[in-house]
Structure formats: structure tokens, C-alpha cells
Design a protein around this motif. Structure first.
Motif, PDB file in Angstrom:
ATOM      1  N   UNK A   1      42.644  42.937  45.374  1.00 34.11           N
ATOM      2  CA  UNK A   1      41.704  42.155  46.246  1.00 34.11           C
ATOM      3  C   UNK A   1      40.500  41.414  45.486  1.00 34.11           C
ATOM      4  N   UNK A   2      40.460  41.820  44.064  1.00 35.90           N
ATOM      5  CA  UNK A   2      39.090  41.273  43.465  1.00 35.90           C
ATOM      6  C   UNK A   2      39.531  40.029  43.014  1.00 35.90           C
ATOM      7  N   UNK A   3      40.979  39.570  42.752  1.00 36.43           N
ATOM      8  CA  UNK A   3      41.438  38.508  42.276  1.00 36.43           C
ATOM      9  C   UNK A   3      42.171  37.462  43.483  1.00 36.43           C
TER      10      UNK A   3
ATOM     11  N   UNK B   1      38.677  41.978  32.997  1.00 38.25           N
ATOM     12  CA  UNK B   1      37.556  42.453  33.256  1.00 38.25           C
ATOM     13  C   UNK B   1      37.512  42.753  34.750  1.00 38.25           C
ATOM     14  N   UNK B   2      38.564  42.057  35.635  1.00 35.05           N
ATOM     15  CA  UNK B   2      38.322  42.664  37.035  1.00 35.05           C
ATOM     16  C   UNK B   2      39.546  43.727  37.009  1.00 35.05           C
ATOM     17  N   UNK B   3      39.214  44.917  36.921  1.00 33.50           N
ATOM     18  CA  UNK B   3      40.059  45.971  37.163  1.00 33.50           C
ATOM     19  C   UNK B   3      40.321  46.418  38.665  1.00 33.50           C
ATOM     20  N   UNK B   4      41.637  45.900  39.178  1.00 29.82           N
ATOM     21  CA  UNK B   4      41.688  46.141  40.667  1.00 29.82           C
ATOM     22  C   UNK B   4      42.382  47.534  40.901  1.00 29.82           C
ATOM     23  N   UNK B   5      43.049  47.990  39.839  1.00 26.40           N
ATOM     24  CA  UNK B   5      43.856  49.278  40.224  1.00 26.40           C
ATOM     25  C   UNK B   5      43.921  50.095  39.219  1.00 26.40           C
ATOM     26  N   UNK B   6      44.290  51.455  39.715  1.00 33.36           N
ATOM     27  CA  UNK B   6      44.609  52.694  38.895  1.00 33.36           C
ATOM     28  C   UNK B   6      45.433  53.443  39.532  1.00 33.36           C
TER      29      UNK B   6
END
Length: 654
Positions: free
Chosen positions: A525-527, A278-283
Motif C-alpha cells: 500500500x505504500x507503493x 526505502x518503502x518497506x511495505x511488508x514483514x
């Protein structure tokens, strides 16, 4: 057999019967043996009475027995201490002889012994100081008597509670007088060593460790089956304060502006994660520019949303990171904020921090740049998708090609590529738990891991060159790994023992496993709160030439980050093992092949089971099997998830 004179002594505010062993020549110290089984030297003034009585004994055991017999003899005469107390004046100081004169018309040494023993057993009415007695006040005596009464009633209630508890099951009503004690038992089971001393008394009362109490309460249906005690014992925060949620509401209401950011549009990009993420930090993106392949690593810009020293920031610093369990998670930030402002979502513009890396045709980096951007995610995919259509996409294939070249360069510098499988446990049906090993070697695994590592590496190098205080991850190797054979069944265990743990430092250093000379973390950074700190530090310096955190502040944060990482690692591992042992319990009777990874005395061994990718301590039946590398088979006899114990039986081929 020797004869010893019986005396009454004062020892640390207590009245004790003793016998004189030896009177030294100086006359200042006398060696005695007390009713508390101590041989001590005391000052002569500490002897309050000589009973002119002797006992005969030839060893310490007989001394102890004779003193005990004499105490029983003296105690036969009933002494009314409350009446004696009432006869005396408050505030006056009395010797033992004074008390004897008040209580007895005419007294003997036996009377003195009876009074001495009675005063020692009932210290409520007098204060003893330097061999003298002072009458306690009426208020103090009443308070002491009330305390004793309360203690007696408490003990009676506890005795009744034990009898009730042993026969209790969750389908019965709880008597009101036992509700508090039962709650303390639950608290003890869940919080363990974090419990108060009062709560721990209940555990001691029932003679149970926290894990034993947890299992007992679970069986009695007092607490939920499979309850996650790790959350309580590690002190994990599972709820967000009203102040934090108020800040979340305000952030979500705020109009989003992209001022000062470059909008990244019309370029191929993708986010690759597990399906449930659910926490997609990166692409990752790819486009061509001036004949070079430009790989973009785009990270959610959390620092633009979470302001320093806000309630959200303080909360995140305390939590440190998202904690992942097989049966849930404890997020770093409220999920409403994550979904509406932070996570990278398809076709939804998000503030991002981007690293652009320009590679020539042979994968050599020509230049790099970090900047604030806006990214609309075009596609989400799983790692397994790269084994299908995604793996045929031209952009993805180019990313994979560059990633492989980056990996080759790391290997040339000593990087250790393990390619160990991932373990997964499916607990949708707790009566039929599924366990499997999955490959972590898909093309997507290579692409994501290499470019995340690369982003962190270049970011660390850039911060080091500019003198920006940061925390760098360094790792050493305890023992050489060159001699290890990868095809050896116990290679994963051997490698683990060779590698040192990663530590944080204010100065960059070698990260042995990654084969890099500088490394930090800034891709989640979201996690992870530490990644947020790195982003703040880097971009505030780049924009203002000023530090967000001083060197001393960063140094202090290193300590808290290392503690936070340790707590989360323990939490996640403890919960994983609970469900893992649940799975093993269901495999009772099944035989697993393993290899001895370490041998000890008395046929004790550590065995690595490749099919479980786990090492267990057990015992082989024959000494010939207790050799490292020996293939062995074991049958699962049972498992205890709460105690994390596995019962194995060595199976020897006919």
C-alpha cells in the motif's frame, strides 16, 4: 484534341478557374475540371462568369497546364483590389459584373479574367457568398492586414531561427528573439505528443520527430544529458502540492495512538527487500501457538494514515503507484511521510495490517485471521543474506520449509514457476555501465514471494466469501504450456507468448500463472494505491459491516487502475531500455550468442540473447539460419539509446 470552355466558378467559398467537361441533359449540374485538379459536378448558378475562351487539351495533365498558363496570363494585368474596395459602399451586395463596371470604363473577357483571378488571390476585402460579393468593413480589413503582417514577420523570424539554431551550441548566448522558439523546441522534445499544436509547429519547422529533437538538443547541450523524457511524455507528477504537504505536516505532528490494535511483541520477525529499498511495505513473522506454526504477514497500515477523499488520497489516486527508474523514482507518497509514519523500520512501532496463518506440521492451513496490529520490526535483510547466516536461522528455515510446501500445492493446481533471472544495470559511472543477470531463486525469494502471494490469495477468498466488492486479478493462458521444454534456450519467449495478460474483475476467477482461484493485491500500500483501496474496503466492512466503496465505485476504479498500471509499466520499461541501450552502445564490437525465436520472410528474425535476457529484431545473412531455435551469433555494431535501436551484424563461423 478536345476544346473546353473556360469559366469562373465558386467552390466552397473560393474563386476557381475551371473548364466545362460535360453539361448533363437536365441542365441542373455541370461537370467541370478546376485549377485545384478536381473533377466535380456543380450547379449552374455556381458558374460566375463565362470568359468566352477555350483551351485545347487531350488529357488531364494538359488540362492542368493550360489552366495554369491562363491564370498566369490573367494575372499579368495588375488589379488594384484595395482601390476597388474604397470605391464601393459598405453593406451593399455586388455581382462580378457590378465590380467590373465600377473598375473598368469598358471591359473585355480578359479584364474579367484578370479581376476574377485577383479577387481569388486577395480575399481580404470582400466576403463571397452564393456568387455575390460584400464589402468587408474597415475594421475587418485592417485586422486581416495586421494578421497577414504578423504571419509574415513570424515566418521571417522562424527562418532566422532555423539558421541560428543549426549553428548554435550550448556555450553561446541565446538572442532574446529566439528564447521563446527554443523553449518550444525543448517542450516538443520532452513532451512529444502531449505538446500543444503551437509547440508541434516548431518540431515541424525543424523537420524533427520528438526523439530526433531530443537527441539534437542534447548534443547541442540545450538540455541535460540523459534527461528523463518519460516523466514528461507520460504526464507523471513529480512534485507535491502545498495542500498535500500541509496534510503531511499535520499527520507527522499528530500523536500516534494504538487504540484498538493488538501489539505484536516478542515474536521473531524480519523484512526482506533489496538493499536500496526505502518503502518497506511488508514483514514476515513466525511463532508457535497451540502446536501450530503461525506465520504472520504484516503490511504497513497506510489506510489508517491516509484518509479517504483527503488531498493525499486524491493525489495518490492520480499517481496510482510509485514509478521506479534506474536513475531515480517518482514516489506515490512524500518520502518524509513514508519514513516517519509508513515504512516498517527497525525498533520503531508501526501500525500494521496482519494476516496470521496457522499451519500444521505438513504445511496445511488450519485457520487464518486478519487484524489491525502494531509491529516493531526486529531485523531487515536482503535476499542474498539468505545464502549466508540468515539461511541457517531456525525461524527462517521453518518459513522456507512452509513456503516450499505452499509452492508445491500451487504447482499441483497448475502454477507456472519460472525462476527467470533478474536483470540489473549499474549506472554509477555512465561511461562504464554495468549489466548483470542475478538469480531470483534464493531461499529468501521463495519465502517472500510465496507468503505475499498467500496473503493476497486468502484475503481475496475472504472478501469473496463475505461478498465485499473488490477487484480480483485473473489471468488466462492463450496457448497450452505443457508441451514447452524448459531447457529450450528460447523457453522464456515461448512462455511469454503463451500467457495472457492479467486483468481486473469484480468477481474472482482463475489466475493461471499463480495456480489460484482467487487473487487480489494488498501487500504494497505504500507503493500501490489499489492496495490501499482493498485495505479500506476490507476493514471498514469487518468493523462496521458497511462498504467503503460501492460495487459501482469499485467498477469505475478498475478502469483507472488498469490505465495507471499500463502507464507505469510503459514508463519504467522505456527508461530501462534507454540505459540498456546505453550499455549496449558501450559493447560495440562484442559478439553475443543467441537463438532465433521467430522467423519471418526475407531472412528477418527475432533473436533471443540469453546473456542479455532480451529479444531483438534483426536479419540473418543466410536463409538456413532463419529457423526457430537456430543458434546464431551477432556482433554489436552500434546502438541508439534515444531511438532504442540496436545495429547488429550476423557473424557466420568459418
Amino acid at each position: 484534341m478536345n476544346s473546353y470552355v473556360v469559366v469562373g466558378v465558386e467552390r466552397r467559398g473560393l474563386l476557381l478557374l475551371a473548364i466545362i467537361l460535360k453539361n448533363n441533359n437536365s441542365g441542373k449540374k455541370i461537370e467541370v475540371y478546376t485549377q485545384d485538379r478536381e473533377k466535380i459536378s456543380i450547379a449552374e448558378k455556381k458558374i460566375l462568369w463565362n470568359f468566352n475562351s477555350q483551351i485545347k487539351a487531350d488529357n488531364e495533365k494538359s488540362m492542368r497546364l493550360k489552366i495554369a498558363e491562363l491564370i498566369d496570363e490573367y494575372a499579368q494585368q495588375q488589379i488594384d483590389i484595395p482601390t476597388l474596395w474604397e470605391l464601393l459602399d459598405e453593406g451593399e451586395i455586388y455581382t462580378l459584373e457590378n465590380l467590373l463596371q465600377v473598375y473598368f470604363t469598358d471591359y473585355t473577357n480578359t479584364d474579367a479574367g484578370s479581376l476574377f483571378v485577383a479577387l481569388g488571390k486577395n480575399p481580404l476585402y470582400f466576403k463571397l457568398n452564393n456568387g455575390k460579393f460584400e464589402k468587408n468593413s474597415q475594421q475587418n480589413v485592417e485586422a486581416n492586414l495586421q494578421r497577414i503582417h504578423n504571419e509574415k514577420m513570424r515566418q521571417q523570424q522562424e527562418d532566422l531561427f532555423i539558421k541560428w539554431f543549426l549553428s548554435y551550441h550550448g556555450n553561446k548566448d541565446i538572442p532574446e528573439e529566439f528564447v521563446s522558439l527554443l523553449e518550444k523546441a525543448k517542450t516538443y522534445a520532452l513532451y512529444g505528443d502531449l505538446s500543444s499544436s503551437e509547440v508541434k509547429k516548431v518540431g515541424s519547422l525543424l523537420g524533427k520527430t520528438p526523439d530526433e529533437m531530443l537527441l539534437l538538443l542534447e548534443n547541442k547541450e540545450v538540455i541535460s544529458k540523459n534527461i528523463n523524457q518519460v516523466v514528461y511524455r507520460q504526464g507523471l507528477q513529480t512534485k507535491f502540492s502545498p495542500q498535500v504537504m500541509s496534510e503531511v505536516e499535520e499527520i507527522i505532528k499528530e500523536e500516534v495512538t494504538w487504540e484498538g490494535r493488538r501489539v505484536v511483541s516478542d515474536i521473531w520477525n524480519i523484512a526482506i527487500d533489496d538493499k536500496q529499498t526505502e518503502e518497506v511495505d511488508d514483514a514476515i513473522s513466525l511463532h508457535e501457538e497451540d502446536g501450530l506454526s503461525v506465520v504472520g504477514v504484516h503490511i504497513a497500515d497506510v489506510e489508517s494514515v491516509i484518509k479517504k477523499d483527503s488531498a493525499l488520497d486524491s493525489m495518490a489516486e492520480d499517481r496510482f503507484a510509485t514509478v521506479y527508474f534506474l536513475d531515480g523514482k517518482v514516489p506515490l507518497f512524500p518520502m518524509e511521510l513514508v519514513k516517519k509514519r509508513l515504512t516498517l523500520a527497525e525498533d520503531s512501532p508501526r501500525a500494521t495490517i496482519s494476516g496470521f496463518f496457522h499451519f500444521d506440521y505438513d504445511g496445511t492451513l488450519q485457520k487464518s485471521k486478519f487484524e489491525k496490529t502494531v509491529l516493531s520490526l526486529r531485523k531487515r535483510a536482503t535476499y542474498e543474506d539468505s545464502l549466508g547466516e540468515l539461511g541457517k536461522d531456525d525461524h527462517f528455515c521453518k518459513l522456507h520449509e512452509i513456503a516450499q510446501k505452499i509452492r508445491e500445492l500451487r504447482c499441483e493446481k497448475g502454477a507456472i514457476i519460472t525462476n527467470f533471472p533478474d536483470t540489473s544495470i549499474n549506472i554509477e559511472d555512465e561511461n562504464d555501465i554495468k549489466f548483470k543477470l542475478t538469480s531470483a531463486t534464493t531461499p529468501a525469494h521463495t519465502v517472500v514471494s510465496e507468503f505475499m502471494i498467500y496473503f493476497n490469495h486468502i484475503l481475496a477468498q475472504t472478501m469473496a466469501k463475505k461478498g465485499i466488492p473488490a477487484f480480483y486479478r485473473i489471468q488466462s493462458i492463450n496457448n497450452p504450456v505443457d508441451s514447452l521444454v524448459k531447457d529450450n534456450p528460447v523457453y522464456p519467449i515461448q512462455l511469454r507468448r503463451c500467457l495472457g495478460g492479467a486483468t481486473l474483475s469484480l468477481t474472482p476467477g482463475k489466475h493461471a500463472t499463480l495456480g489460484l482461484d482467487a487473487y487480489t493485491q494488498g501487500t504494497s500500500p505504500i507503493r500501490r494505491y489499489g492496495d490501499l483501496i482493498i485495505h479500506r474496503q476490507f476493514f471498514q466492512f469487518m468493523n462496521t459491516n458497511k462498504m467503503c466503496y460501492s460495487s459501482d465505485e469499485v467498477r469505475r476504479k478498475i478502469s483507472s487502475i488498469e490505465k495507471g498500471e499500463k502507464k507505469i509499466k510503459i514508463s519504467e520499461n522505456e527508461r530501462y531500455l534507454f540505459w540498456f541501450y546505453k550499455y549496449l552502445k558501450q559493447q560495440k564490437g562484442k559478439i553475443y550468442k543467441g537463438y532465433v525465436s521467430k522467423a519471418f520472410d526475407n531472412n528477418r528474425v527475432l533473436v533471443f540473447f540469453p546473456g542479455l535476457f532480451q529479444e531483438f529484431s534483426t536479419k540473418v545473412d543466410r536463409e538456413s539460419y532463419a529457423k526457430e531455435g537456430t543458434e546464431v551469433s551477432f556482433r554489436i555494431q552500434g546502438a541508439s539509446p534515444r531511438k532504442q535501436r540496436l545495429h547488429l551484424q550476423h557473424v557466420i563461423p568459418n
